[in-house]
Design an enzyme around this catalytic site. Structure first.
Site, mmCIF file in Angstrom:
data_model
loop_
_atom_site.group_PDB
_atom_site.id
_atom_site.type_symbol
_atom_site.label_atom_id
_atom_site.label_comp_id
_atom_site.label_asym_id
_atom_site.label_seq_id
_atom_site.Cartn_x
_atom_site.Cartn_y
_atom_site.Cartn_z
ATOM 1 N N GLU A 183 44.035 38.160 37.328
ATOM 2 C CA GLU A 183 44.454 38.603 38.661
ATOM 3 C C GLU A 183 45.542 37.703 39.259
ATOM 4 O O GLU A 183 45.614 37.527 40.475
ATOM 5 C CB GLU A 183 43.239 38.679 39.600
ATOM 6 C CG GLU A 183 42.235 39.737 39.178
ATOM 7 C CD GLU A 183 41.092 39.918 40.166
ATOM 8 O OE1 GLU A 183 40.777 38.959 40.898
ATOM 9 O OE2 GLU A 183 40.522 41.019 40.211
ATOM 10 N N GLU A 252 38.237 46.262 35.676
ATOM 11 C CA GLU A 252 37.164 46.069 36.657
ATOM 12 C C GLU A 252 37.063 47.276 37.577
ATOM 13 O O GLU A 252 37.860 47.429 38.504
ATOM 14 C CB GLU A 252 37.407 44.796 37.497
ATOM 15 C CG GLU A 252 37.271 43.506 36.725
ATOM 16 C CD GLU A 252 37.312 42.276 37.617
ATOM 17 O OE1 GLU A 252 37.159 42.436 38.852
ATOM 18 O OE2 GLU A 252 37.501 41.168 37.082
#
Length: 828
Positions: A183, A252
């Site tokens: 991320e 995710e």
């Protein structure tokens, strides 16, 4: 000729050496899909973090994930857990990463290894060890030689461990993908040009490790080649990779959300989660991972934050204890089964999209052999009646209908036909009354409040810099001399502290002044309390408490923890205010508390300190106290919990093993909850929240592997805030009742999770209404007594299956042509 044979033989040996064995799995990718041994695949995956469950739970969790229709188990690798001190490694017990990957392999599933080594994951410090922060000239996640060297060292160690055990698919193992960084795209702009240079370095470093399977970078637009970028979020149907040659991957899909102390319980419906998955595959998705599929427990002090709870249940398809979270698990399993039946068209077929109006689209995947279709309605309020290929379909708002043959609807994300299991605490047998002993945290206050510490420094120091995160607790202690002529002296004096401590306790001259508990994430605050000082030497002691170090955001490692000052004494004389700044005084620092340092929770040290434990006058609401009691393990195999209602805040151990921090005195706000949840419309972490005005966490998981089935077990509590241990009880978690709401022509499967079905509380086939626990018959019912039909099929059995049909329950003309449904509630 001989030379040619030698060259061919050499080439063959090189190929074997490159891929580890003749049984190696070749993994590649193109713009449509991940390809495994020449076959394009859609891959359904779920995150299970090995340290958040016990190793004895792994086979059952992985088996249930496979039964739920998953191909792959995804996990992070936790740097601070595996390298708690520089170059000192721990891969034992629940940290046995190799064993975890081999357990996945033994179940016949693939693995995605997310090395990071930054993980976020609501894990303490995002997975970074605090010793890394305390190295000279250190900056995280940027062009910094010290950081890059340590990151490369740990990443290389993990890769080599996997290679030594032949665990990459290129060696015949289960690992088909690996991840570097995590991320970073969310924060890269904060690092400027060095951020771009750093992410390029990450890609080159990872690529040089030659693992033989693709690398991914999640949430990283324009990831350096050959890294594959992926998406994270509640929805990724609109996501498109920056590189047109990369497949559309979702690492995710947040199945729910995590809990914060003082926060409500988040809840994401099965309907919305299934909708997000079906939409993703309707719009060209190829790899989808549930985060989390099993969340588990933040044992010990691994919870990040600040203020992440011990429970990491995440409203996942498998709950914190490993039970099926129904209907979420079953509703998704049905979708997975259909998606697998459509794999060939989804990965090889031509794609065409038809706009049916009012936010409704049909997508056709067609090959010469077969066509499969989706009809998606993204309108959040209006159901749709659409005509597609000459047939009418009723598609509810915010749902996707799946037509594996482009003719008959086999599944709709909004029509749940799976049971709902109501999990309860078993109170059939009265829990034994615990007999407690106790002792204060320190025998004399003078020892702590006037003694020397582990470090003496001029000025205030950040808590992380002193403790190296070896403890939640750090004492800041100093002395100040005041005489009658001191300008600050008055009858109205106070202590003022500017603090970033998550919890602050203040003492002056051995007497408790008060505390500050951070609420609403305001971790930068001013604490001020009136104090009684004396002429001469005054002793000031501040106890700074951390509750999980920050795990997310740019430069999060440099965020202050503890007491950053200034610390002042303030005298009020009428309209005049006089301040004495103590910030640059000499300060003594003591890491942790005596009970922790002497390991009062350890079974080995229990006898040594036995004399200091008292059985008399068990105190309640006493701060900084230790409590201990023996108990017998609850019978059976059901998951065990300890109910800590009535306690304040602290940490709890079972037979010397920490099951985490507790804080049942911290209630959520009274506002923001709803009795009914509308699955339609975009989900957010505050939508459908429940348990307003209640403790964020009251029950704490006690793994069976922590318990002695025969003989005594010991629970030890450290109570920081003050509570009543007499209220503590051990219970088991069981399925108390089961409900089902099935549409006509669907099968109803009922199970009490290895307990027999004892009675039928409600059953009606027709147009019943209501929610589980409050079902009511409608205006029409089948001719047969539905309660008797269900009782005959189910009572006394561990599970039962029946068709929701007029044939089974009898027809009733009063219902007309309207869709019929079967509502059932049974007791376990």
């Amino acid at each position: 000729m001989k030379m040619k044979q030698f060259n061919l033989l050499s080439l063959f040996l090189i190929l074997i050496n490159s891929f580890g064995s003749a049984n190696s799995t070749i993994v590649s990718h193109d713009e449509r899909a991940i390809t495994i041994d020449g076959q394009r695949r859609i891959l359904l995956s779920g995150s299970i973090h090995y340290p958040r469950s016990t190793s004895d739970m792994w086979p059952d969790l992985i088996s249930k994930a496979k039964d739920g229709g998953l191909d792959t188990i995804e996990t992070y690798v936790f740097w601070n857990a595996h390298e708690p001190s520089r170059r000192q490694y721990d891969f034992s017990g629940n940290l046995d990463l190799v064993r975890f990957i081999k357990t996945i392999q033994g179940a016949g599933l693939y693995s995605v290894l997310r090395i990071g080594p930054y993980v976020c994951a609501e894990w303490n410090y995002g997975g970074f060890p605090v010793w890394l922060h305390n190295m000279p000239d250190m900056k995280f996640r940027t062009i910094n030689p010290g950081f890059m060297n340590e990151m490369q060292n740990f990443t290389t160690k993990i890769v080599n461990m996997m290679k030594e055990e032949s665990l990459f698919a290129s060696q015949g193992g289960p690992i088909i993908l690996a991840q570097i960084e995590n991320e970073y795209g969310n924060v890269i702009s904060s690092y400027g040009a060095e951020g771009k240079a750093y992410i390029d370095w990450c890609a080159n470093m990872a690529n040089s490790l030659d693992i033989g399977v693709p690398w991914i970078m999640c949430q990283q637009p324009h990831a350096p080649q050959p890294m594959i970028e992926t998406c994270n979020g509640f929805y990724c149907d609109q996501y498109k990779p920056s590189n047109p040659s990369s497949p559309k991957m979702w690492t995710e899909n947040w199945t729910g959300w995590f809990k914060n102390w003082g926060g409500k319980h988040p809840y994401r419906t099965a309907e919305d989660l299934a909708f997000s998955v079906a939409r993703f595959f309707q719009t060209g998705g190829t790899f989808q991972n549930y985060y989390m599929y099993h969340g588990g427990t933040n044992f010990g002090r691994v919870a990040g934050g600040p203020y992440i709870t011990t429970s990491y249940d995440y409203d996942a398809p498998l709950d914190e204890y490993g039970n099926l979270n129904q209907p979420k698990w079953g509703h998704l399993k049905q979708l997975h089964t259909l998606l697998k039946s459509m794999e060939k068209p989804l990965t090889y077929g031509n794609i065409s999209t038809i706009d049916l109006g009012n936010s409704v689209t049909a997508t056709v995947y067609s090959t010469n052999e077969k066509s499969s279709c989706f009809i998606g309605n993204v309108n959040a309020t209006a159901d749709a009646l659409v005509n597609f290929k000459g047939k009418d379909y009723n598609v509810p708002a915010w749902s996707v209908s799946v037509l594996p043959d482009c003719d008959k609807e086999a599944y709709n994300t909004a029509r749940v036909n799976t049971q709902t299991s109501i999990i309860t605490e078993d109170s059939c047998d009265e829990p034994e009354k615990l007999k407690w002993t106790w002792r204060p945290e320190f025998t004399t206050q003078k020892t702590i409040l006037k003694g020397s510490g582990d470090l003496i420094a001029k000025g205030l120091v950040d808590q992380k810099d002193v403790t190296n995160d070896a403890s939640d607790y750090l004492w800041y202690m100093t002395r100040v001399h005041l005489d009658k002529k001191d300008p600050i002296w008055s009858r109205n004096m106070s202590l003022r502290v500017h603090s970033n401590a998550h919890v602050l306790h203040a003492y002056v001259n051995g007497k408790y002044v008060g505390n500050e508990i951070v609420r609403d994430n305001k971790f930068d605050y001013r604490f001020e309390k009136k104090v009684n000082l004396v002429h001469g030497t005054n002793h000031l002691a501040l106890l700074s408490v951390s509750v999980g170090l920050q795990n997310y955001g740019p430069f999060f490692e440099s965020g202050p923890t503890g007491i950053n000052g200034p610390v002042k004494l303030v005298g009020y004389k009428g309209d005049e205010t006089i301040e004495k700044d103590l910030s640059k005084h000499q300060w003594d620092y003591k890491i942790g508390l005596n009970g922790f340092n002497h390991k009062l929770f350890s079974m080995k040290s229990a006898g040594h300190h036995h004399r200091k434990w008292s059985t008399e006058k068990l105190p309640a609401d006493r701060m900084l106290s230790w409590y201990k009691a023996n108990f017998k393990a609850p019978l059976g195999k059901d998951p065990v919990i300890v109910d800590l209602n009535g306690l304040g805040k602290g940490e709890v151990w079972i037979n010397g093993q920490s099951i985490g921090r507790y804080w049942p005195s911290f209630n959520s706000s009274d506002e923001g909850c709803t009795e009914e949840c509308d699955y339609r419309g975009e989900y957010g972490s505050d939508k459908c929240a429940f348990m307003c005005g209640k403790p964020t966490q009251r029950w704490y998981h006690v793994p069976r592997s922590f318990l002695n089935d025969k003989g005594h077990n010991t629970i030890t509590l450290f109570e920081e805030m003050g509570g009543d241990p007499s209220m503590v009880k051990f219970k088991t978690v069981v399925t108390g009742r089961v409900c089902a709401k099935a549409h006509e022509h669907n099968k109803v499967e009922l199970s009490c999770n290895n307990r027999p079905i004892s009675a039928v509380k409600f059953a009606s086939f027709g147009n019943p209404s209501g929610q589980c626990g409050s079902f009511a018959a409608g205006s029409c019912e089948g001719a047969k007594d539905a309660v008797k039909v269900v009782a005959k099929e189910c009572v006394g059995k561990l599970n039962c299956t029946m068709n929701a049909s007029s044939h089974k329950f009898g027809s009733n003309l009063d219902c007309g042509d309207s869709p019929k449904r079967l509502f059932v509630e049974v007791e376990c």
